[in-house]
Design a protein around this motif. Structure first.
Motif, PDB file in Angstrom:
ATOM      1  N   ASN A   1       2.304   6.206  -7.274  1.00 35.92           N
ATOM      2  CA  ASN A   1       1.101   6.772  -7.885  1.00 35.92           C
ATOM      3  C   ASN A   1       0.283   5.697  -8.612  1.00 35.92           C
ATOM      4  OD1 ASN A   1      -0.460   9.057  -8.060  1.00 35.92           O
ATOM      5  ND2 ASN A   1       0.451   9.776  -9.961  1.00 35.92           N
ATOM      6  N   ASP A   2       0.326   4.474  -8.079  1.00 34.57           N
ATOM      7  CA  ASP A   2      -0.357   3.323  -8.662  1.00 34.57           C
ATOM      8  C   ASP A   2      -1.679   3.110  -7.928  1.00 34.57           C
ATOM      9  OD1 ASP A   2      -1.281   0.849  -9.479  1.00 34.57           O
ATOM     10  OD2 ASP A   2       0.566  -0.229  -9.004  1.00 34.57           O
ATOM     11  N   GLU A   3      -2.705   3.790  -8.396  1.00 37.30           N
ATOM     12  CA  GLU A   3      -4.006   3.748  -7.745  1.00 37.30           C
ATOM     13  C   GLU A   3      -4.647   2.365  -7.825  1.00 37.30           C
ATOM     14  OE1 GLU A   3      -7.217   4.709  -5.514  1.00 37.30           O
ATOM     15  OE2 GLU A   3      -5.344   5.817  -5.707  1.00 37.30           O
TER      16      GLU A   3
ATOM     17  N   THR B   1      -3.232  -0.710  -7.751  1.00 33.83           N
ATOM     18  CA  THR B   1      -2.689  -1.572  -6.701  1.00 33.83           C
ATOM     19  C   THR B   1      -3.082  -1.036  -5.334  1.00 33.83           C
ATOM     20  OG1 THR B   1      -0.832  -2.212  -8.119  1.00 33.83           O
ATOM     21  CG2 THR B   1      -0.575  -2.583  -5.749  1.00 33.83           C
ATOM     22  N   ASN B   2      -3.040   0.288  -5.193  1.00 33.36           N
ATOM     23  CA  ASN B   2      -3.360   0.920  -3.924  1.00 33.36           C
ATOM     24  C   ASN B   2      -4.789   0.593  -3.497  1.00 33.36           C
ATOM     25  OD1 ASN B   2      -4.076   3.463  -2.148  1.00 33.36           O
ATOM     26  ND2 ASN B   2      -1.840   3.326  -2.237  1.00 33.36           N
TER      27      ASN B   2
ATOM     28  N   SER C   1      -5.979  -1.566  -0.254  1.00 35.28           N
ATOM     29  CA  SER C   1      -6.862  -0.933   0.725  1.00 35.28           C
ATOM     30  C   SER C   1      -8.095  -1.801   0.982  1.00 35.28           C
ATOM     31  CB  SER C   1      -7.270   0.461   0.232  1.00 35.28           C
ATOM     32  OG  SER C   1      -8.073   1.102   1.169  1.00 35.28           O
TER      33      SER C   1
ATOM     34  N   LEU D   1       0.838  -1.206   0.000  1.00 43.68           N
ATOM     35  CA  LEU D   1       0.000   0.000   0.000  1.00 43.68           C
ATOM     36  C   LEU D   1       0.872   1.254   0.000  1.00 43.68           C
ATOM     37  CD1 LEU D   1      -3.002   1.070   0.307  1.00 43.68           C
ATOM     38  CD2 LEU D   1      -2.489   1.213   2.744  1.00 43.68           C
ATOM     39  N   ASN D   2       1.882   1.281   0.855  1.00 35.56           N
ATOM     40  CA  ASN D   2       2.782   2.441   0.913  1.00 35.56           C
ATOM     41  C   ASN D   2       3.573   2.593  -0.378  1.00 35.56           C
ATOM     42  OD1 ASN D   2       2.013   3.220   3.513  1.00 35.56           O
ATOM     43  ND2 ASN D   2       3.520   1.879   4.469  1.00 35.56           N
TER      44      ASN D   2
ATOM     45  N   SER E   1       2.794   1.454  -3.382  1.00 36.04           N
ATOM     46  CA  SER E   1       1.917   1.808  -4.506  1.00 36.04           C
ATOM     47  C   SER E   1       1.482   3.266  -4.422  1.00 36.04           C
ATOM     48  CB  SER E   1       0.708   0.871  -4.579  1.00 36.04           C
ATOM     49  OG  SER E   1      -0.106   0.965  -3.426  1.00 36.04           O
ATOM     50  N   ASP E   2       1.344   3.787  -3.213  1.00 39.91           N
ATOM     51  CA  ASP E   2       1.038   5.209  -3.040  1.00 39.91           C
ATOM     52  C   ASP E   2       2.192   6.065  -3.574  1.00 39.91           C
ATOM     53  OD1 ASP E   2      -0.613   7.390  -2.093  1.00 39.91           O
ATOM     54  OD2 ASP E   2       0.806   7.598  -0.429  1.00 39.91           O
TER      55      ASP E   2
END
Length: 159
Positions: A129-131, A133-134, A138, A122-123, A125-126
């Motif tokens: 800027n990979d929404e 995967t993010n 989540s 999550l961190n 992918s944030d």
């Protein structure tokens, strides 16, 4: 900076696909644990737990597919051998687990490992800027935290 075909940094996408492969390996072990406890659970809670474990392994199987497809979307190759899964997973192995309490503890311990990996992804992918995967991480985290809470409630333990 080189971008891949979905507009993300190619190097960061490669790193994320590697992290997702680690998650995939761990999910495969979790899935196999769930199948085993579904088959082998015994005792007065059998009927309820048998159904619950099937629900969980069906969900885990769907997530395995989602993770593998995300690896492909990012340009990677999903791991698909037991050798890869064994080498890259930290989820505990639940062999011949038939007692209800031991089975629930195995689920909690397994989810803890998955959540650690998912938060790391999550961190990352944030930062990349990979929404896609993010958002997936989540959603996984939210569902699994609730499952841990429910399993701990079944065990009559605090989170």
């Amino acid at each position: 900076m080189k971008l891949n075909s979905i507009g993300l940094n190619a190097d960061k996408s490669k790193e994320l696909s590697n992290d997702l492969n680690t998650l995939l390996a761990n999910f495969q072990r979790y899935y196999q644990n769930l199948r085993g406890i579904h088959w082998n659970v015994k005792g007065k809670g059998f009927f309820d737990l048998h159904v619950k474990f099937e629900e969980l392994y069906t969900d885990a199987n769907a997530k395995v597919d989602m993770i593998a497809e995300r690896v492909l979307t990012l340009g990677g190759i999903p791991q698909h051998t037991f050798e890869d899964y064994i080498a890259n997973s930290k989820v505990p192995v639940g062999k011949n687990v038939s007692k209800d309490e031991e089975a629930i503890r195995l689920i909690v311990d397994s989810l803890k490992e998955l959540l650690i990996i998912e938060r790391r992804i999550l961190n990352a992918s944030d930062e990349a800027n990979d929404e896609g995967t993010n958002a997936m991480m989540s959603d996984f985290i939210t569902e699994q935290e609730k499952t841990v809470w429910m399993m701990k409630a079944w065990l009559a333990e605090e989170i």
